[in-house]
Design a protein around this motif. Structure first.
Motif, PDB file in Angstrom:
ATOM      1  N   GLY B 200      -0.007 -58.150  -6.705  1.00 49.14           N
ATOM      2  CA  GLY B 200      -0.089 -57.769  -8.119  1.00 49.14           C
ATOM      3  C   GLY B 200       1.138 -58.224  -8.881  1.00 49.14           C
ATOM      4  N   PHE B 201       1.158 -57.887 -10.178  1.00 50.02           N
ATOM      5  CA  PHE B 201       2.354 -58.186 -10.969  1.00 50.02           C
ATOM      6  C   PHE B 201       3.441 -57.202 -10.569  1.00 50.02           C
ATOM      7  CE2 PHE B 201      -0.873 -59.903 -13.964  1.00 50.02           C
ATOM      8  CZ  PHE B 201      -0.361 -61.189 -14.079  1.00 50.02           C
ATOM      9  N   HIS B 202       4.616 -57.713 -10.222  1.00 49.07           N
ATOM     10  CA  HIS B 202       5.753 -56.837  -9.915  1.00 49.07           C
ATOM     11  C   HIS B 202       6.146 -56.123 -11.202  1.00 49.07           C
ATOM     12  CE1 HIS B 202       9.662 -55.498  -8.530  1.00 49.07           C
ATOM     13  NE2 HIS B 202       9.365 -55.909  -7.308  1.00 49.07           N
ATOM     14  N   ILE B 203       6.453 -54.836 -11.105  1.00 54.71           N
ATOM     15  CA  ILE B 203       6.717 -54.046 -12.317  1.00 54.71           C
ATOM     16  C   ILE B 203       7.961 -54.543 -13.075  1.00 54.71           C
ATOM     17  CG2 ILE B 203       8.079 -52.247 -11.123  1.00 54.71           C
ATOM     18  CD1 ILE B 203       6.596 -50.217 -12.985  1.00 54.71           C
ATOM     19  N   LEU B 204       8.947 -55.054 -12.337  1.00 56.79           N
ATOM     20  CA  LEU B 204      10.221 -55.427 -12.980  1.00 56.79           C
ATOM     21  C   LEU B 204      10.069 -56.570 -13.988  1.00 56.79           C
ATOM     22  CD1 LEU B 204      13.294 -54.808 -12.989  1.00 56.79           C
ATOM     23  CD2 LEU B 204      13.512 -56.669 -11.372  1.00 56.79           C
ATOM     24  N   PRO B 205       9.496 -57.729 -13.594  1.00 55.58           N
ATOM     25  CA  PRO B 205       9.380 -58.800 -14.594  1.00 55.58           C
ATOM     26  C   PRO B 205       8.527 -58.412 -15.795  1.00 55.58           C
ATOM     27  CG  PRO B 205       8.300 -59.426 -12.530  1.00 55.58           C
ATOM     28  CD  PRO B 205       9.051 -58.177 -12.267  1.00 55.58           C
ATOM     29  N   CYS B 398      18.814 -61.468 -17.771  1.00 52.68           N
ATOM     30  CA  CYS B 398      17.397 -61.196 -17.461  1.00 52.68           C
ATOM     31  C   CYS B 398      16.927 -62.107 -16.322  1.00 52.68           C
ATOM     32  CB  CYS B 398      16.518 -61.459 -18.683  1.00 52.68           C
ATOM     33  SG  CYS B 398      16.760 -60.325 -20.033  1.00 52.68           S
ATOM     34  N   VAL B 399      17.211 -63.410 -16.461  1.00 52.93           N
ATOM     35  CA  VAL B 399      16.753 -64.391 -15.462  1.00 52.93           C
ATOM     36  C   VAL B 399      17.356 -64.075 -14.095  1.00 52.93           C
ATOM     37  CG1 VAL B 399      16.865 -66.828 -14.798  1.00 52.93           C
ATOM     38  CG2 VAL B 399      16.365 -66.215 -17.174  1.00 52.93           C
ATOM     39  N   VAL B 400      18.678 -63.901 -14.076  1.00 51.23           N
ATOM     40  CA  VAL B 400      19.363 -63.670 -12.793  1.00 51.23           C
ATOM     41  C   VAL B 400      18.960 -62.315 -12.205  1.00 51.23           C
ATOM     42  CG1 VAL B 400      21.629 -63.405 -11.706  1.00 51.23           C
ATOM     43  CG2 VAL B 400      21.275 -65.163 -13.431  1.00 51.23           C
ATOM     44  N   GLY B 401      18.841 -61.293 -13.079  1.00 49.19           N
ATOM     45  CA  GLY B 401      18.497 -59.946 -12.600  1.00 49.19           C
ATOM     46  C   GLY B 401      17.141 -59.914 -11.925  1.00 49.19           C
ATOM     47  N   VAL B 402      16.144 -60.522 -12.571  1.00 48.31           N
ATOM     48  CA  VAL B 402      14.794 -60.509 -11.994  1.00 48.31           C
ATOM     49  C   VAL B 402      14.763 -61.330 -10.701  1.00 48.31           C
ATOM     50  CG1 VAL B 402      12.429 -61.333 -12.360  1.00 48.31           C
ATOM     51  CG2 VAL B 402      13.570 -60.021 -14.134  1.00 48.31           C
ATOM     52  N   PHE B 403      15.420 -62.485 -10.732  1.00 46.60           N
ATOM     53  CA  PHE B 403      15.421 -63.312  -9.517  1.00 46.60           C
ATOM     54  C   PHE B 403      16.143 -62.604  -8.371  1.00 46.60           C
ATOM     55  CE2 PHE B 403      17.405 -66.558  -6.788  1.00 46.60           C
ATOM     56  CZ  PHE B 403      16.241 -67.108  -6.273  1.00 46.60           C
ATOM     57  N   ALA B 404      17.274 -61.989  -8.682  1.00 47.37           N
ATOM     58  CA  ALA B 404      18.057 -61.323  -7.625  1.00 47.37           C
ATOM     59  C   ALA B 404      17.277 -60.174  -6.999  1.00 47.37           C
ATOM     60  CB  ALA B 404      19.370 -60.807  -8.211  1.00 47.37           C
ATOM     61  N   THR B 405      16.416 -59.533  -7.770  1.00 48.39           N
ATOM     62  CA  THR B 405      15.677 -58.387  -7.244  1.00 48.39           C
ATOM     63  C   THR B 405      14.455 -58.804  -6.444  1.00 48.39           C
ATOM     64  OG1 THR B 405      16.351 -57.181  -9.199  1.00 48.39           O
ATOM     65  CG2 THR B 405      14.615 -56.181  -7.894  1.00 48.39           C
ATOM     66  N   THR B 406      13.680 -59.740  -6.976  1.00 50.87           N
ATOM     67  CA  THR B 406      12.425 -60.095  -6.310  1.00 50.87           C
ATOM     68  C   THR B 406      12.564 -61.325  -5.419  1.00 50.87           C
ATOM     69  OG1 THR B 406      11.721 -61.507  -8.132  1.00 50.87           O
ATOM     70  CG2 THR B 406      11.110 -59.188  -8.276  1.00 50.87           C
ATOM     71  N   ASN B 407      13.635 -62.080  -5.638  1.00 51.38           N
ATOM     72  CA  ASN B 407      13.903 -63.297  -4.874  1.00 51.38           C
ATOM     73  C   ASN B 407      12.790 -64.336  -5.031  1.00 51.38           C
ATOM     74  OD1 ASN B 407      15.754 -64.687  -3.459  1.00 51.38           O
ATOM     75  ND2 ASN B 407      15.555 -63.517  -1.550  1.00 51.38           N
ATOM     76  N   ARG B 408      12.087 -64.297  -6.154  1.00 48.60           N
ATOM     77  CA  ARG B 408      11.018 -65.279  -6.394  1.00 48.60           C
ATOM     78  C   ARG B 408      11.136 -65.811  -7.820  1.00 48.60           C
ATOM     79  NH1 ARG B 408       5.095 -63.188  -5.114  1.00 48.60           N
ATOM     80  NH2 ARG B 408       5.543 -61.971  -6.976  1.00 48.60           N
ATOM     81  N   MET B 409      11.167 -67.124  -7.967  1.00 49.62           N
ATOM     82  CA  MET B 409      11.213 -67.687  -9.309  1.00 49.62           C
ATOM     83  C   MET B 409       9.889 -67.447 -10.041  1.00 49.62           C
ATOM     84  SD  MET B 409      13.699 -68.893 -10.899  1.00 49.62           S
ATOM     85  CE  MET B 409      15.429 -69.025 -10.547  1.00 49.62           C
ATOM     86  N   PHE B 410       8.812 -67.238  -9.271  1.00 49.09           N
ATOM     87  CA  PHE B 410       7.516 -66.942  -9.880  1.00 49.09           C
ATOM     88  C   PHE B 410       7.633 -65.743 -10.817  1.00 49.09           C
ATOM     89  CE2 PHE B 410       3.519 -64.522  -9.749  1.00 49.09           C
ATOM     90  CZ  PHE B 410       2.646 -65.472 -10.243  1.00 49.09           C
TER      91      PHE B 410
END
Lengths: 158, 499
Positions: B200-205, B398-410
């Motif tokens: 599903g869509f991750h809640i964070l992004p 925003c970009v770094v925070g989301v990537f650092a948490t989910t580890n996915r550029m998607f």
């Protein structure tokens, strides 16, 4: 809000409602083949099908209400300059997409790509090229700090 | 009581206390800058909380929440631009008072009322949360389903813009929650062949996109708007006396009660609370003609209500797992990232987290009072900082925070997509609150409905035999059907009017 601005908002709302109706139809078509199963009364496809139908229904209702409101506006000449800030927002969005792509592909080291992104975005928003060295300094410092933080705190290699 | 005291003492450990101070000061600062909001700061901090203990995460986020609601008072008074939507009604009277040269008085009254409202909201939370959660444990699947449906109906109906648009966005939110592998049957649905959507869509992004990226893009569009500034020289004199307390206690008490009640309603936050309290204060005032021209009562009513709503909004979150405001959706997101499900079991399974929610509100209210008295001057100078320099930096976070948490550029692409989505839909006056509430509550509703039906072999009558679920479903039906009937009536009436 000026009349022109409220007209713009109305046209935007109608466009978006049509978009949501299309999304609802697409979701229903995609959800239709989801198989039902024997051990559960509803099945996995019930919610997507029901909600996509709700979306289409509500969208159609909203469209009907707004279409009546817009009838009086059709044919009226629409002038005015394109909002310069709209171009700024679009530029920053495009720059962000390029930045994300560069980070994803690791085409340029993260610190430099962040420096470039911040410099370019600030130059667009300030509309001032003389301050580029300051923007670059801020961007590089931010890039370095985030690189350091992500590797030492989050243990993520950007 | 033991849990409360333990948690309160724990808050004075160096780590948690520093987090509470950082959160409150950061919240006040961000809340005071028009265009930036506590919601945005909380969204940005979500990735950071992933690396914290749940209790630390709760302390930071609740402190930001408390600080940001009050911080908006500064720009509402000095710039005639509310820092957050909760301060819109404050602007009507605080700015006229500032123009008359009484900015310090307006700020002092607002700060005192904010503190009083905040403490009232906390009292309601502290007294009601545990007993209500003990009652809520007995709620079955049919009642839970009915309650979630009522929450969705309520937020769609009360949110800004037309009710029909609220319902539409609620449906979009539910639809966004459905993609992924169905947890009951294991069937993949609405993933469009993308394996990245199996979970599903991750809640964070989704949340960062809507609450941080969209406002940033919106701020860029509004960069040329210049707020009207007033001359203000800060002094640490707190221009509120005991006589004022005597004069305004009725307004404070009434507005705090209204604020808390509105806060308890699912999805409805400080903005509605301040409107309700302000309107009631004007109706009951001996000098209603002063409202909108610098009425002190107006400032007190608005500020005590919006702060009281914070405590009220946390009550349904702790007792039922239903967000009382949009910020509570973010708190639920933070807890979900730690595999903690807010709801009636929170006091049993994660008592420290539940009690920390309660005690942090108290401590951060006191910290907010201190911050506002001593830091209003420096903050009033900082709110003039050029946003052109701040916005790109926040985007990088925003970009770094989301990537650092989910580890996915998607997920970063998803965040950007939701940013554009949020911007465009908000410009067309589609409310975002029903969307995020629908997104968070849809899985609970679907799970309750399906497990309830499995237990009764598909007999839907179960939902109509329990008194509580009947009442809740009937109330939801009224709320759902009313906007549709109203829209249909408008549609039928309009051609006749035009002709």
């Amino acid at each position: 809000m000026s009349q022109e601005a409220s007209e713009d908002a109305l046209f935007l709302e109608i466009t978006l409602t049509v978009f949501l109706i299309v999304v609802g139809c697409a979701a229903f078509i995609v959800a239709r083949p989801i198989p039902d199963n024997a051990f559960e009364p509803l099945g996995a496809g019930f919610a997507p099908r029901a909600i996509s139908l709700c979306l289409v229904g509500l969208g159609a209702l909203n469209l009907a209400v707004r279409a009546a409101a817009v009838r009086g506006h059709i044919g009226r000449a629409r002038g005015g300059d394109i909002n310069r800030r709209l171009i700024d927002a679009a530029s920053v969005l495009v720059l962000t997409c390029i930045y994300v792509w560069i980070v994803l592909e690791k085409a340029i080291p993260f610190t430099f790509s962040t420096g470039l992104f911040v410099t370019a975005s600030m130059a667009v928003l300030f509309r001032n090229l003389r301050r580029v060295p300051i923007f670059a300094g801020v961007g590089l410092a931010l890039g370095y700090a985030l690189k350091l933080a992500s590797s030492t705190v989050f243990f993520v290699d950007i | 009581m033991d849990g409360f005291l333990t948690s309160l003492l724990g808050l004075f450990s160096p780590e948690l206390f520093v987090l509470a101070v950082i959160g409150t000061v950061g919240g006040v600062f961000v809340g005071s800058i028009p265009g930036l909001s506590g919601t945005m700061l909380i969204s940005l901090c979500l990735p950071l909380t992933f690396y914290m203990q749940p209790v630390s995460a709760v302390v930071l986020l609740v402190a930001i929440y408390t600080g940001s609601i009050t911080g908006g008072l500064i720009s509402a008074t000095l710039l005639r631009t509310p820092g957050t939507v909760s301060n819109v009604m404050t602007t009507l009277d605080a700015h006229p008072l500032a123009i008359k040269g009484k900015a310090q008085r307006a700020l002092s009254l607002g700060i005192a009322a904010s503190f009083a409202g905040s403490i009232f909201g906390w009292l309601a939370l502290a007294v009601l949360a545990k007993p209500l959660s003990e009652v809520a444990i007995k709620v079955g699947t049919s009642e839970l389903f009915a309650l979630v449906i009522l929450a969705l109906a309520l937020i769609s109906s009360v949110s800004s813009g037309s009710m029909l648009k609220g319902l539409l966005m609620g449906a979009v939110g539910i639809l966004l929650a459905l993609p992924g592998v169905d947890p009951t049957t294991g069937v993949s649905r609405l993933t469009m062949g993308m394996w990245q959507l199996n979970g599903g869509f991750h809640i964070l992004p989704v949340l960062v996109g809507i609450f941080a990226v969209a406002p940033i893009l919106g701020d860029i569009l509004d960069l040329d708007r210049r707020p009207q500034e007033t001359q203000y020289r800060h002094s640490r004199k707190f221009l509120v006396s005991l006589g004022d307390l005597k004069r305004f206690w009725k307004v404070i008490a009434r507005s705090s009660v209204l604020g808390t009640i509105v806060g308890i309603l699912p999805g409805v936050g400080g903005n509605v609370a301040s409107v309700v309290a302000y309107t009631s204060a004007r109706v009951l005032s001996k000098k209603p003609e002063e409202f909108g021209k610098g009425s002190e009562e107006g400032i007190v009513a608005s500020e005590s209500a919006n702060n009281a709503s914070v405590g009220g909004a946390l009550i349904p979150l702790i007792t039922l797992g239903i967000p009382g405001s949009v910020v509570d959706v973010l708190l639920i997101g933070a807890l979900m990232m730690h595999d903690i499900a807010p709801g009636p079991m929170l006091f049993i399974t994660n008592a420290p987290v539940a009690w920390t929610l309660v005690t942090t509100l108290l401590v951060s209210s006191v910290l907010m009072l201190i911050t506002m008295i001593y830091a209003t001057g420096p903050i009033s100078r900082l709110i003039g900082l050029p946003k052109q320099g701040i916005l790109p930096v926040i985007l990088v976070f925003c970009v770094v925070g989301v990537f650092a948490t989910t580890n996915r550029m998607f997920d970063v692409w998803i965040m950007l997509a939701f940013g554009v989505f949020g911007l465009v839909f908000e410009r067309a006056k589609f409310p975002m609150a029903p969307l995020v509430v629908g997104f968070v509550l849809a899985p609970i509703a679907e799970k309750s409905l399906r497990s309830g039906l499995m237990a009764t072999s598909g007999d839907i009558v179960m939902f109509l035999t329990k008194p509580l679920s009947i009442v809740l479903l009937l109330a939801s039906a009224v709320l759902f059907v009313w906007p549709i009937v109203k829209a249909a009536r408008d549609w039928m009436a309009r051609p006749a009017n035009e002709s």
